[in-house]
Design an enzyme around this catalytic site. Structure first.
Site, mmCIF file in Angstrom:
data_model
loop_
_atom_site.group_PDB
_atom_site.id
_atom_site.type_symbol
_atom_site.label_atom_id
_atom_site.label_comp_id
_atom_site.label_asym_id
_atom_site.label_seq_id
_atom_site.Cartn_x
_atom_site.Cartn_y
_atom_site.Cartn_z
ATOM 1 N N SER A 16 0.856 -1.187 0.000
ATOM 2 C CA SER A 16 0.000 0.000 0.000
ATOM 3 C C SER A 16 0.886 1.229 0.000
ATOM 4 O O SER A 16 1.631 1.468 0.956
ATOM 5 C CB SER A 16 -0.888 0.019 1.236
ATOM 6 O OG SER A 16 -1.389 1.330 1.424
ATOM 7 N N HIS B 256 -1.016 -1.211 -4.446
ATOM 8 C CA HIS B 256 -2.301 -0.973 -3.777
ATOM 9 C C HIS B 256 -2.427 0.530 -3.520
ATOM 10 O O HIS B 256 -1.570 1.135 -2.869
ATOM 11 C CB HIS B 256 -2.371 -1.764 -2.473
ATOM 12 C CG HIS B 256 -3.698 -1.661 -1.785
ATOM 13 N ND1 HIS B 256 -4.792 -2.385 -2.183
ATOM 14 C CD2 HIS B 256 -4.101 -0.928 -0.720
ATOM 15 C CE1 HIS B 256 -5.827 -2.107 -1.395
ATOM 16 N NE2 HIS B 256 -5.429 -1.212 -0.500
ATOM 17 N N ASP C 59 -4.672 3.509 -2.090
ATOM 18 C CA ASP C 59 -5.751 3.808 -1.146
ATOM 19 C C ASP C 59 -6.313 5.209 -1.354
ATOM 20 O O ASP C 59 -5.606 6.200 -1.166
ATOM 21 C CB ASP C 59 -5.222 3.686 0.290
ATOM 22 C CG ASP C 59 -5.056 2.240 0.708
ATOM 23 O OD1 ASP C 59 -6.012 1.465 0.560
ATOM 24 O OD2 ASP C 59 -3.955 1.881 1.171
ATOM 25 N N MET D 219 -8.953 7.942 -0.093
ATOM 26 C CA MET D 219 -9.794 8.320 1.059
ATOM 27 C C MET D 219 -10.303 9.743 0.871
ATOM 28 O O MET D 219 -9.585 10.596 0.356
ATOM 29 C CB MET D 219 -8.966 8.235 2.343
ATOM 30 C CG MET D 219 -8.323 6.877 2.567
ATOM 31 S SD MET D 219 -7.502 6.814 4.159
ATOM 32 C CE MET D 219 -6.673 5.223 4.030
ATOM 33 N N HIS E 202 -8.282 1.044 -4.227
ATOM 34 C CA HIS E 202 -9.200 0.755 -3.124
ATOM 35 C C HIS E 202 -9.913 2.056 -2.781
ATOM 36 O O HIS E 202 -9.336 2.955 -2.163
ATOM 37 C CB HIS E 202 -8.369 0.217 -1.938
ATOM 38 C CG HIS E 202 -9.153 0.015 -0.682
ATOM 39 N ND1 HIS E 202 -8.553 -0.257 0.531
ATOM 40 C CD2 HIS E 202 -10.489 0.029 -0.432
ATOM 41 C CE1 HIS E 202 -9.475 -0.396 1.468
ATOM 42 N NE2 HIS E 202 -10.663 -0.214 0.908
ATOM 43 N N MET F 255 -12.185 4.306 -0.794
ATOM 44 C CA MET F 255 -12.849 4.545 0.490
ATOM 45 C C MET F 255 -13.499 5.917 0.365
ATOM 46 O O MET F 255 -13.080 6.889 1.011
ATOM 47 C CB MET F 255 -11.820 4.483 1.627
ATOM 48 C CG MET F 255 -11.326 3.064 1.877
ATOM 49 S SD MET F 255 -9.784 2.992 2.809
ATOM 50 C CE MET F 255 -8.601 3.162 1.465
ATOM 51 N N MET G 240 -11.191 -6.388 5.038
ATOM 52 C CA MET G 240 -10.428 -5.445 5.854
ATOM 53 C C MET G 240 -10.164 -6.069 7.226
ATOM 54 O O MET G 240 -11.085 -6.538 7.905
ATOM 55 C CB MET G 240 -11.220 -4.142 6.076
ATOM 56 C CG MET G 240 -11.452 -3.288 4.852
ATOM 57 S SD MET G 240 -9.962 -2.768 3.990
ATOM 58 C CE MET G 240 -9.100 -1.827 5.260
ATOM 59 N N GLY H 280 -9.013 3.781 6.988
ATOM 60 C CA GLY H 280 -8.736 5.195 7.237
ATOM 61 C C GLY H 280 -7.269 5.496 7.491
ATOM 62 O O GLY H 280 -6.808 6.590 7.200
ATOM 63 N N GLY I 96 -3.050 3.757 7.893
ATOM 64 C CA GLY I 96 -2.079 2.676 7.895
ATOM 65 C C GLY I 96 -1.586 2.449 9.317
ATOM 66 O O GLY I 96 -1.881 3.224 10.230
ATOM 67 N N ASP J 213 -6.388 -6.746 3.916
ATOM 68 C CA ASP J 213 -5.824 -5.396 3.996
ATOM 69 C C ASP J 213 -5.897 -4.899 5.440
ATOM 70 O O ASP J 213 -6.991 -4.740 5.989
ATOM 71 C CB ASP J 213 -6.632 -4.476 3.063
ATOM 72 C CG ASP J 213 -6.075 -3.059 2.963
ATOM 73 O OD1 ASP J 213 -5.053 -2.763 3.604
ATOM 74 O OD2 ASP J 213 -6.690 -2.258 2.232
ATOM 75 N N GLY J 214 -4.728 -4.648 6.025
ATOM 76 C CA GLY J 214 -4.663 -4.046 7.351
ATOM 77 C C GLY J 214 -3.867 -4.875 8.340
ATOM 78 O O GLY J 214 -4.247 -5.994 8.665
ATOM 79 N N GLY J 215 -2.742 -4.343 8.786
ATOM 80 C CA GLY J 215 -1.954 -5.006 9.817
ATOM 81 C C GLY J 215 -1.248 -6.273 9.369
ATOM 82 O O GLY J 215 -0.875 -7.105 10.204
ATOM 83 N N GLY K 279 1.217 -2.121 4.059
ATOM 84 C CA GLY K 279 1.716 -0.757 3.927
ATOM 85 C C GLY K 279 2.902 -0.519 4.834
ATOM 86 O O GLY K 279 4.061 -0.582 4.410
ATOM 87 N N SER K 280 2.620 -0.303 6.120
ATOM 88 C CA SER K 280 3.697 0.044 7.056
ATOM 89 C C SER K 280 4.724 -1.070 7.179
ATOM 90 O O SER K 280 5.925 -0.790 7.335
ATOM 91 C CB SER K 280 3.103 0.379 8.429
ATOM 92 O OG SER K 280 2.217 -0.633 8.862
#
Ligand code: DX5
Ligand code: ZN
Length: 227
Positions: A9, A34, A36, A38, A67, A69, A138, A143, A145, A176-178, A198-199
């Site tokens: 991401s 990816h 994002d 928002m 993606h 949002m 998700m 919202g 990362g 997606d996420g963590g 991402g992170s």
């Protein structure tokens, strides 16, 4: 492309060097970009739009996975298609007419997917499986990362994997996420085949790597090889 696809991401990339970051992460072995989007309305953050998609498109032939949002979604879809998006996913709560929005994405020449927030039930899948190329689960509330993986997402992945297999269709299952090196194998075992990170990717750049992210992408691949 292998069975498992890694989709960094760019939300966590260094935006002052966005092109270089994308070139590096793909050269390091990532598969998909990816992207994002928002809107500070559907989610409490504001990021990037079609202009940025258009700007990065010439850098790569890799898939750009947009993606959305945003709410409403339909107005912006043709703009992303023109800007070079390959896949466009949206949240069912953000569309008044889910089937119509999926149709619009396809008419624009892109692959289409639905995104499920941690609290969103799977019944939105019931009548549209034949229109889906991707289902995105998700594992954080959208919202930002850098949030912690919500373990309930594993049960949801298992449930969606069953639905996809029962349908006999070639639908990608994205998480997606963590997502990190130390949980990616467990997530794959629950049924995901496409991993947004991402992170965990952009926070692990090394000056000593030829493409900054070789070590972290290789570590993710090594974990996936164990599944
Ligand atoms: C969250 C975004 C994610 C996010 C993932 O709303 O959809 O793609 O950037 O970031 P990490 O991998 O840091 O959780
Ligand atoms: Zn995302």
């Amino acid at each position: 492309m292998s069975k498992y696809k890694i989709a960094p991401s760019i939300l966590s990339a260094n935006f002052a060097k966005l092109g270089e970051e994308i070139t590096n992460v793909l050269a390091a072995g990532a598969d998909i970009v990816h992207f994002d989007v928002m809107d500070n309305h559907y989610v409490p953050n504001l990021t990037i739009g079609p202009l940025v998609c258009e700007a990065i498109r010439p850098l790569t032939t890799a898939m750009i996975d947009v993606h959305l949002m945003v709410k409403p979604v339909d107005r912006i879809i043709p703009d992303f298609a023109k800007a070079g998006a390959n896949m466009i996913t949206f949240h069912p709560e953000a569309s008044e007419h889910i089937d119509r929005t999926l149709g619009l994405i396809k008419e624009c020449g892109c692959k289409a997917g639905l995104v499920f927030n941690p609290g969103t039930p799977l019944h939105y899948l019931d009548h549209v499986m034949d229109k889906l190329d991707m289902i995105l689960i998700m594992s954080v509330n959208p919202g930002f990362g850098g949030q912690k993986f919500i373990p309930e997402a594993l049960a949801k992945l298992r449930a969606v994997r069953q639905k996809i297999d029962a349908s006999g269709r070639d639908i990608w299952l994205e998480i997606d996420g963590g997502v990190k090196v130390d949980n990616i194998a467990e997530i794959a075992r629950a049924g995901a085949d496409t991993f947004v990170a991402g992170s965990a990717v952009f926070g692990a750049g090394k000056d000593t790597d030829a493409h900054r992210y070789d070590t972290v992408i290789a570590a993710m691949r090594a974990e996936l090889a164990k599944v």
